[in-house]
Design a protein around this motif. Structure first.
Motif, PDB file in Angstrom:
ATOM      1  N   ALA A   1      12.793 -27.339 -37.797  1.00 26.72           N
ATOM      2  CA  ALA A   1      13.225 -26.462 -36.705  1.00 26.72           C
ATOM      3  C   ALA A   1      12.391 -25.192 -36.617  1.00 26.72           C
ATOM      4  N   GLY A   2      11.525 -24.960 -37.588  1.00 21.17           N
ATOM      5  CA  GLY A   2      10.691 -23.771 -37.566  1.00 21.17           C
ATOM      6  C   GLY A   2      11.473 -22.491 -37.761  1.00 21.17           C
ATOM      7  N   GLN A   3      12.463 -22.495 -38.636  1.00 22.76           N
ATOM      8  CA  GLN A   3      13.289 -21.320 -38.832  1.00 22.76           C
ATOM      9  C   GLN A   3      12.541 -20.278 -39.663  1.00 22.76           C
ATOM     10  N   VAL A   4      12.586 -19.034 -39.197  1.00 22.38           N
ATOM     11  CA  VAL A   4      11.930 -17.937 -39.911  1.00 22.38           C
ATOM     12  C   VAL A   4      12.636 -17.650 -41.226  1.00 22.38           C
ATOM     13  N   SER A   5      13.940 -17.920 -41.274  1.00 23.60           N
ATOM     14  CA  SER A   5      14.709 -17.591 -42.472  1.00 23.60           C
ATOM     15  C   SER A   5      14.227 -18.361 -43.692  1.00 23.60           C
ATOM     16  N   LEU A   6      13.638 -19.549 -43.506  1.00 25.56           N
ATOM     17  CA  LEU A   6      13.145 -20.297 -44.657  1.00 25.56           C
ATOM     18  C   LEU A   6      12.072 -19.501 -45.385  1.00 25.56           C
ATOM     19  N   VAL A   7      11.161 -18.892 -44.621  1.00 25.26           N
ATOM     20  CA  VAL A   7      10.091 -18.087 -45.228  1.00 25.26           C
ATOM     21  C   VAL A   7      10.671 -16.817 -45.839  1.00 25.26           C
ATOM     22  N   THR A   8      11.569 -16.165 -45.094  1.00 24.36           N
ATOM     23  CA  THR A   8      12.119 -14.903 -45.610  1.00 24.36           C
ATOM     24  C   THR A   8      12.982 -15.127 -46.838  1.00 24.36           C
ATOM     25  N   TYR A   9      13.642 -16.279 -46.945  1.00 27.63           N
ATOM     26  CA  TYR A   9      14.413 -16.575 -48.151  1.00 27.63           C
ATOM     27  C   TYR A   9      13.485 -16.704 -49.361  1.00 27.63           C
ATOM     28  N   VAL A  10      12.341 -17.361 -49.162  1.00 29.67           N
ATOM     29  CA  VAL A  10      11.375 -17.473 -50.260  1.00 29.67           C
ATOM     30  C   VAL A  10      10.858 -16.089 -50.652  1.00 29.67           C
ATOM     31  N   VAL A  11      10.570 -15.266 -49.640  1.00 35.31           N
ATOM     32  CA  VAL A  11      10.121 -13.896 -49.922  1.00 35.31           C
ATOM     33  C   VAL A  11      11.214 -13.111 -50.646  1.00 35.31           C
TER      34      VAL A  11
END
Length: 376
Positions: A210-220
Protein backbone atom coordinates in the motif's frame (compact mmCIF):
# COMPACT_ATOMS: atom_id res chain seq x y z
CA UNK A 1 -48.22 -23.15 29.68
CA UNK A 2 -47.07 -26.60 28.54
CA UNK A 3 -43.61 -27.89 29.38
CA UNK A 4 -41.65 -30.70 27.77
CA UNK A 5 -39.39 -32.61 30.18
CA UNK A 6 -36.67 -34.18 28.04
CA UNK A 7 -34.33 -36.96 29.19
CA UNK A 8 -31.28 -36.88 26.89
CA UNK A 9 -29.04 -39.82 26.06
CA UNK A 10 -26.35 -40.46 23.49
CA UNK A 11 -24.74 -43.87 23.30
CA UNK A 12 -26.05 -47.42 23.39
CA UNK A 13 -29.56 -48.13 22.03
CA UNK A 14 -32.41 -48.06 24.54
CA UNK A 15 -34.06 -51.41 25.24
CA UNK A 16 -37.76 -51.83 24.56
CA UNK A 17 -38.35 -49.51 21.60
CA UNK A 18 -37.15 -46.75 19.31
CA UNK A 19 -36.93 -43.17 20.59
CA UNK A 20 -38.48 -40.79 21.14
CA UNK A 21 -40.39 -42.32 24.04
CA UNK A 22 -43.28 -40.02 25.04
CA UNK A 23 -45.61 -40.14 28.02
CA UNK A 24 -45.36 -41.15 31.66
CA UNK A 25 -46.44 -44.76 31.18
CA UNK A 26 -44.03 -45.32 28.29
CA UNK A 27 -41.13 -43.81 30.26
CA UNK A 28 -41.98 -45.94 33.34
CA UNK A 29 -41.90 -49.05 31.16
CA UNK A 30 -38.56 -47.91 29.76
CA UNK A 31 -37.19 -47.44 33.29
CA UNK A 32 -38.10 -51.04 34.10
CA UNK A 33 -36.53 -52.30 30.89
CA UNK A 34 -33.30 -50.36 31.38
CA UNK A 35 -33.06 -51.34 35.08
CA UNK A 36 -33.60 -55.02 34.39
CA UNK A 37 -31.10 -54.94 31.53
CA UNK A 38 -28.40 -53.23 33.64
CA UNK A 39 -29.21 -52.22 37.24
CA UNK A 40 -26.00 -50.14 37.43
CA UNK A 41 -26.86 -48.06 34.38
CA UNK A 42 -26.99 -44.34 35.23
CA UNK A 43 -29.81 -43.89 32.72
CA UNK A 44 -32.19 -45.34 35.32
CA UNK A 45 -31.56 -42.34 37.58
CA UNK A 46 -31.94 -39.95 34.65
CA UNK A 47 -35.32 -41.40 33.65
CA UNK A 48 -36.58 -41.41 37.23
CA UNK A 49 -35.51 -37.79 37.65
CA UNK A 50 -37.39 -36.92 34.48
CA UNK A 51 -40.55 -38.52 35.88
CA UNK A 52 -40.12 -36.64 39.17
CA UNK A 53 -39.61 -33.27 37.43
CA UNK A 54 -42.65 -33.84 35.20
CA UNK A 55 -44.75 -34.69 38.27
CA UNK A 56 -43.75 -31.41 39.97
CA UNK A 57 -44.64 -29.26 36.93
CA UNK A 58 -48.21 -28.58 35.86
CA UNK A 59 -49.13 -29.51 32.29
CA UNK A 60 -45.80 -31.28 31.69
CA UNK A 61 -45.04 -34.12 29.28
CA UNK A 62 -42.03 -36.34 29.86
CA UNK A 63 -40.12 -37.73 26.89
CA UNK A 64 -36.87 -39.55 26.21
CA UNK A 65 -34.69 -38.54 23.25
CA UNK A 66 -31.71 -40.70 22.35
CA UNK A 67 -29.08 -40.90 19.64
CA UNK A 68 -26.88 -43.84 18.70
CA UNK A 69 -23.91 -44.34 16.43
CA UNK A 70 -21.09 -41.88 15.81
CA UNK A 71 -21.23 -38.29 17.07
CA UNK A 72 -22.67 -36.74 13.91
CA UNK A 73 -25.31 -39.45 13.42
CA UNK A 74 -26.37 -39.32 17.08
CA UNK A 75 -26.65 -35.52 17.06
CA UNK A 76 -28.77 -35.59 13.90
CA UNK A 77 -31.06 -38.19 15.45
CA UNK A 78 -31.51 -36.02 18.54
CA UNK A 79 -32.25 -32.98 16.37
CA UNK A 80 -34.82 -34.87 14.30
CA UNK A 81 -36.56 -36.33 17.35
CA UNK A 82 -36.70 -32.89 18.98
CA UNK A 83 -38.29 -31.38 15.90
CA UNK A 84 -40.88 -34.19 15.79
CA UNK A 85 -41.80 -33.66 19.46
CA UNK A 86 -42.07 -29.89 19.05
CA UNK A 87 -44.30 -30.31 16.00
CA UNK A 88 -46.49 -32.90 17.76
CA UNK A 89 -46.82 -31.42 21.25
CA UNK A 90 -46.19 -27.70 20.56
CA UNK A 91 -44.72 -27.04 24.06
CA UNK A 92 -43.95 -23.54 25.31
CA UNK A 93 -40.66 -24.49 26.95
CA UNK A 94 -38.52 -27.44 27.98
CA UNK A 95 -36.58 -28.78 30.95
CA UNK A 96 -33.63 -30.97 30.02
CA UNK A 97 -32.47 -33.83 32.27
CA UNK A 98 -29.00 -35.34 31.70
CA UNK A 99 -26.80 -37.74 33.61
CA UNK A 100 -23.34 -37.02 32.17
CA UNK A 101 -21.21 -34.29 30.65
CA UNK A 102 -21.34 -36.12 27.31
CA UNK A 103 -25.15 -35.95 27.25
CA UNK A 104 -25.04 -32.33 28.36
CA UNK A 105 -23.30 -31.43 25.10
CA UNK A 106 -26.61 -32.17 23.35
CA UNK A 107 -28.38 -29.32 25.18
CA UNK A 108 -27.56 -26.70 22.48
CA UNK A 109 -29.40 -28.87 19.95
CA UNK A 110 -32.54 -28.68 22.10
CA UNK A 111 -32.06 -24.97 22.75
CA UNK A 112 -31.93 -24.25 19.01
CA UNK A 113 -35.43 -25.65 18.57
CA UNK A 114 -37.27 -24.75 21.79
CA UNK A 115 -36.75 -22.50 24.80
CA UNK A 116 -34.94 -24.38 27.58
CA UNK A 117 -35.85 -23.13 31.06
CA UNK A 118 -33.50 -25.37 33.04
CA UNK A 119 -30.94 -28.17 32.77
CA UNK A 120 -31.10 -30.81 35.52
CA UNK A 121 -27.94 -32.90 35.80
CA UNK A 122 -28.36 -36.16 37.70
CA UNK A 123 -25.41 -37.67 39.53
CA UNK A 124 -25.65 -40.65 41.87
CA UNK A 125 -25.25 -39.29 45.41
CA UNK A 126 -22.70 -41.89 46.54
CA UNK A 127 -20.38 -41.07 43.65
CA UNK A 128 -21.16 -37.41 43.03
CA UNK A 129 -17.68 -36.02 43.67
CA UNK A 130 -15.89 -38.87 41.89
CA UNK A 131 -18.15 -38.79 38.87
CA UNK A 132 -18.07 -35.03 38.58
CA UNK A 133 -14.28 -35.06 38.72
CA UNK A 134 -14.16 -37.85 36.18
CA UNK A 135 -16.30 -35.99 33.67
CA UNK A 136 -14.38 -32.78 34.19
CA UNK A 137 -11.08 -34.57 33.56
CA UNK A 138 -12.54 -36.33 30.56
CA UNK A 139 -13.77 -33.08 29.10
CA UNK A 140 -10.43 -31.42 29.85
CA UNK A 141 -8.40 -34.17 28.18
CA UNK A 142 -10.70 -34.11 25.16
CA UNK A 143 -10.01 -30.43 24.54
CA UNK A 144 -6.85 -30.16 22.46
CA UNK A 145 -6.38 -26.45 23.13
CA UNK A 146 -6.50 -26.95 26.91
CA UNK A 147 -4.05 -29.85 26.71
CA UNK A 148 -1.56 -27.70 24.81
CA UNK A 149 -2.05 -24.74 27.13
CA UNK A 150 -1.77 -26.60 30.46
CA UNK A 151 -0.19 -30.03 30.04
CA UNK A 152 2.63 -29.04 27.69
CA UNK A 153 4.02 -26.23 29.93
CA UNK A 154 3.59 -28.43 33.00
CA UNK A 155 5.46 -31.29 31.36
CA UNK A 156 8.22 -28.96 30.17
CA UNK A 157 8.61 -27.55 33.70
CA UNK A 158 8.86 -31.04 35.20
CA UNK A 159 11.52 -31.99 32.66
CA UNK A 160 13.44 -28.73 33.09
CA UNK A 161 13.60 -28.89 36.88
CA UNK A 162 15.99 -31.91 37.19
CA UNK A 163 18.11 -30.59 34.31
CA UNK A 164 18.49 -27.16 35.93
CA UNK A 165 19.07 -28.78 39.30
CA UNK A 166 21.87 -30.89 37.81
CA UNK A 167 23.47 -27.90 36.03
CA UNK A 168 23.20 -25.31 38.81
CA UNK A 169 23.21 -27.64 41.84
CA UNK A 170 20.79 -25.22 43.51
CA UNK A 171 17.04 -25.78 43.96
CA UNK A 172 16.53 -22.02 44.33
CA UNK A 173 18.07 -21.29 40.93
CA UNK A 174 16.10 -24.11 39.30
CA UNK A 175 12.78 -22.96 40.79
CA UNK A 176 13.57 -19.33 39.96
CA UNK A 177 14.31 -20.16 36.32
CA UNK A 178 11.10 -22.21 36.00
CA UNK A 179 9.05 -19.46 37.67
CA UNK A 180 10.54 -16.86 35.29
CA UNK A 181 9.74 -19.04 32.28
CA UNK A 182 6.19 -19.60 33.57
CA UNK A 183 5.74 -15.85 34.07
CA UNK A 184 6.93 -15.09 30.55
CA UNK A 185 4.59 -17.74 29.18
CA UNK A 186 1.62 -16.26 31.05
CA UNK A 187 2.46 -12.77 29.81
CA UNK A 188 2.85 -14.13 26.27
CA UNK A 189 -0.61 -15.69 26.42
CA UNK A 190 -2.31 -12.97 28.43
CA UNK A 191 -1.13 -10.06 26.28
CA UNK A 192 -1.86 -11.91 23.03
CA UNK A 193 1.72 -11.51 21.80
CA UNK A 194 1.43 -14.68 19.72
CA UNK A 195 -1.55 -13.31 17.81
CA UNK A 196 0.24 -10.01 17.24
CA UNK A 197 3.38 -11.75 15.96
CA UNK A 198 1.28 -13.98 13.69
CA UNK A 199 -0.44 -10.93 12.18
CA UNK A 200 2.76 -8.89 11.85
CA UNK A 201 4.07 -10.39 8.52
CA UNK A 202 0.70 -9.79 6.87
CA UNK A 203 0.53 -6.23 8.18
CA UNK A 204 4.06 -5.49 6.99
CA UNK A 205 3.33 -6.99 3.56
CA UNK A 206 0.11 -4.98 3.30
CA UNK A 207 1.92 -1.80 4.34
CA UNK A 208 4.62 -2.37 1.72
CA UNK A 209 2.10 -2.98 -1.06
CA UNK A 210 0.00 0.00 0.00
CA UNK A 211 3.02 2.29 0.16
CA UNK A 212 2.36 3.40 3.73
CA UNK A 213 4.77 6.00 5.09
CA UNK A 214 4.32 4.64 8.60
CA UNK A 215 6.28 1.48 7.72
CA UNK A 216 9.41 3.58 7.15
CA UNK A 217 8.79 5.83 10.14
CA UNK A 218 8.27 2.81 12.41
CA UNK A 219 11.68 1.48 11.37
CA UNK A 220 13.18 4.92 12.01
CA UNK A 221 11.41 5.07 15.38
CA UNK A 222 12.79 1.66 16.36
CA UNK A 223 16.30 2.81 15.42
CA UNK A 224 15.95 6.03 17.41
CA UNK A 225 14.68 4.08 20.40
CA UNK A 226 17.70 1.78 20.23
CA UNK A 227 19.99 4.82 20.02
CA UNK A 228 18.22 6.26 23.07
CA UNK A 229 18.71 3.11 25.14
CA UNK A 230 22.34 2.94 24.02
CA UNK A 231 22.93 6.61 24.91
CA UNK A 232 21.34 6.12 28.32
CA UNK A 233 23.35 2.98 29.01
CA UNK A 234 26.55 4.69 27.88
CA UNK A 235 25.95 7.64 30.21
CA UNK A 236 25.58 5.44 33.29
CA UNK A 237 28.35 3.01 32.43
CA UNK A 238 30.91 4.99 34.40
CA UNK A 239 28.72 5.64 37.45
CA UNK A 240 28.98 3.41 40.50
CA UNK A 241 25.47 2.67 41.76
CA UNK A 242 26.77 2.08 45.27
CA UNK A 243 28.15 5.62 45.49
CA UNK A 244 25.21 7.68 44.20
CA UNK A 245 22.27 5.28 44.50
CA UNK A 246 20.20 3.42 41.97
CA UNK A 247 17.64 6.25 41.70
CA UNK A 248 20.29 8.70 40.48
CA UNK A 249 21.57 6.13 37.99
CA UNK A 250 18.05 5.73 36.66
CA UNK A 251 17.59 9.50 36.41
CA UNK A 252 20.85 9.87 34.46
CA UNK A 253 19.75 7.10 32.10
CA UNK A 254 16.38 8.81 31.59
CA UNK A 255 17.97 12.23 31.07
CA UNK A 256 20.11 11.04 28.16
CA UNK A 257 17.64 8.53 26.68
CA UNK A 258 14.45 10.63 26.74
CA UNK A 259 15.34 12.98 23.83
CA UNK A 260 15.93 10.02 21.51
CA UNK A 261 12.83 8.21 22.72
CA UNK A 262 10.79 11.38 22.17
CA UNK A 263 12.09 11.64 18.62
CA UNK A 264 11.17 7.98 18.11
CA UNK A 265 7.61 8.66 19.26
CA UNK A 266 7.47 11.73 16.99
CA UNK A 267 8.66 9.72 13.98
CA UNK A 268 6.10 6.95 14.56
CA UNK A 269 3.20 9.36 15.12
CA UNK A 270 4.20 11.52 12.15
CA UNK A 271 4.17 8.50 9.85
CA UNK A 272 0.72 7.44 11.00
CA UNK A 273 -0.53 11.01 10.64
CA UNK A 274 0.81 11.19 7.06
CA UNK A 275 -0.90 7.89 6.19
CA UNK A 276 -4.23 9.23 7.40
CA UNK A 277 -3.68 12.45 5.43
CA UNK A 278 -2.70 10.61 2.23
CA UNK A 279 -5.79 8.39 2.41
CA UNK A 280 -7.96 11.51 2.75
CA UNK A 281 -9.64 9.96 5.79
CA UNK A 282 -10.98 11.96 8.69
CA UNK A 283 -7.89 12.59 10.78
CA UNK A 284 -8.69 11.64 14.34
CA UNK A 285 -7.80 13.97 17.18
CA UNK A 286 -5.64 11.24 18.73
CA UNK A 287 -3.31 11.18 15.70
CA UNK A 288 -2.97 14.97 15.70
CA UNK A 289 -2.47 15.24 19.45
CA UNK A 290 0.00 12.35 19.79
CA UNK A 291 3.15 14.28 18.65
CA UNK A 292 2.42 17.06 21.14
CA UNK A 293 1.84 14.52 23.91
CA UNK A 294 5.17 12.86 23.09
CA UNK A 295 7.02 16.18 23.33
CA UNK A 296 5.21 17.17 26.54
CA UNK A 297 5.97 13.85 28.23
CA UNK A 298 9.60 14.02 27.08
CA UNK A 299 9.98 17.51 28.53
CA UNK A 300 8.41 16.48 31.84
CA UNK A 301 10.59 13.38 32.24
CA UNK A 302 13.75 15.27 31.29
CA UNK A 303 12.86 18.07 33.69
CA UNK A 304 12.35 15.74 36.65
CA UNK A 305 15.52 13.79 35.87
CA UNK A 306 17.50 17.04 35.61
CA UNK A 307 16.07 18.16 38.95
CA UNK A 308 17.28 15.01 40.73
CA UNK A 309 20.68 15.19 39.04
CA UNK A 310 21.14 18.83 40.02
CA UNK A 311 20.06 18.19 43.61
CA UNK A 312 22.50 15.30 43.91
CA UNK A 313 25.40 17.33 42.53
CA UNK A 314 25.84 15.32 39.34
CA UNK A 315 24.88 18.37 37.25
CA UNK A 316 25.70 22.00 38.08
CA UNK A 317 22.78 24.43 38.35
CA UNK A 318 21.34 25.56 35.03
CA UNK A 319 22.47 28.98 33.85
CA UNK A 320 21.16 31.37 31.21
CA UNK A 321 24.27 32.88 29.59
CA UNK A 322 24.86 36.62 29.22
CA UNK A 323 23.57 38.07 25.95
CA UNK A 324 23.60 41.41 24.18
CA UNK A 325 20.82 42.70 21.96
CA UNK A 326 22.12 45.99 20.58
CA UNK A 327 21.88 48.53 23.37
CA UNK A 328 20.31 45.94 25.65
CA UNK A 329 22.56 43.77 27.78
CA UNK A 330 21.57 40.66 29.75
CA UNK A 331 24.05 39.65 32.47
CA UNK A 332 22.87 36.05 32.67
CA UNK A 333 20.91 34.21 35.30
CA UNK A 334 21.62 31.22 37.50
CA UNK A 335 18.52 29.03 37.85
CA UNK A 336 17.85 27.01 40.94
CA UNK A 337 16.87 23.36 40.52
CA UNK A 338 13.24 24.12 41.45
CA UNK A 339 12.97 26.96 38.96
CA UNK A 340 14.54 24.81 36.26
CA UNK A 341 11.98 22.06 36.95
CA UNK A 342 9.12 24.57 36.92
CA UNK A 343 10.17 25.80 33.46
CA UNK A 344 10.15 22.24 32.13
CA UNK A 345 6.70 21.56 33.64
CA UNK A 346 5.26 24.82 32.27
CA UNK A 347 6.70 24.01 28.85
CA UNK A 348 5.18 20.54 28.83
CA UNK A 349 1.78 21.89 29.90
CA UNK A 350 1.92 24.62 27.25
CA UNK A 351 2.79 22.16 24.48
CA UNK A 352 0.04 19.74 25.53
CA UNK A 353 -2.49 22.59 25.50
CA UNK A 354 -1.33 23.64 22.04
CA UNK A 355 -1.78 20.05 20.87
CA UNK A 356 -5.30 19.87 22.29
CA UNK A 357 -6.20 23.16 20.60
CA UNK A 358 -4.81 22.14 17.22
CA UNK A 359 -6.50 18.71 17.44
CA UNK A 360 -9.83 20.36 18.25
CA UNK A 361 -9.38 22.76 15.33
CA UNK A 362 -8.63 19.91 12.89
CA UNK A 363 -11.56 17.88 14.21
CA UNK A 364 -13.97 20.82 13.79
CA UNK A 365 -12.80 21.35 10.21
CA UNK A 366 -13.29 17.65 9.42
CA UNK A 367 -16.83 17.80 10.79
CA UNK A 368 -17.62 20.94 8.77
CA UNK A 369 -16.24 19.39 5.58
CA UNK A 370 -18.24 16.19 6.16
CA UNK A 371 -21.44 18.20 6.65
CA UNK A 372 -20.82 20.19 3.45
CA UNK A 373 -20.17 16.99 1.47
CA UNK A 374 -23.37 15.39 2.72
CA UNK A 375 -25.44 18.50 2.03
CA UNK A 376 -24.07 18.77 -1.50
Amino acid sequence: MSTLVVCLHRGDPLPGGDPPVVGREAVESLVTAVGVDDPEDSRVNCLLEGLRVAEDIDDATVAVIAGTGDAVTADRQVARQTEDLVAELDPDSAVVVVDSAEDERLVPIIESRITVDAVDRVVVRQARDIESTYYLLKQFLADEQLRKTVLVPLGAALLAFPILLFVSDSPTVALGAIAAAAGLSLLYKGLGIGTYIARMPGQIREAMYAGQVSLVTYVVAAGLALVGFFAGALSVSGIEAGEVGSVIVGMRFAYDAVPWLTMAALAASAGRLLDEFIRNDDIGTAYVNLPFVAIAVGLAVRGFSAYFLERSGIFPPAEIPAMEFGPLTFDGLLLSSGTHLALFILGSIFISLVGVRIAAYVSDNDVDIGIEERSS
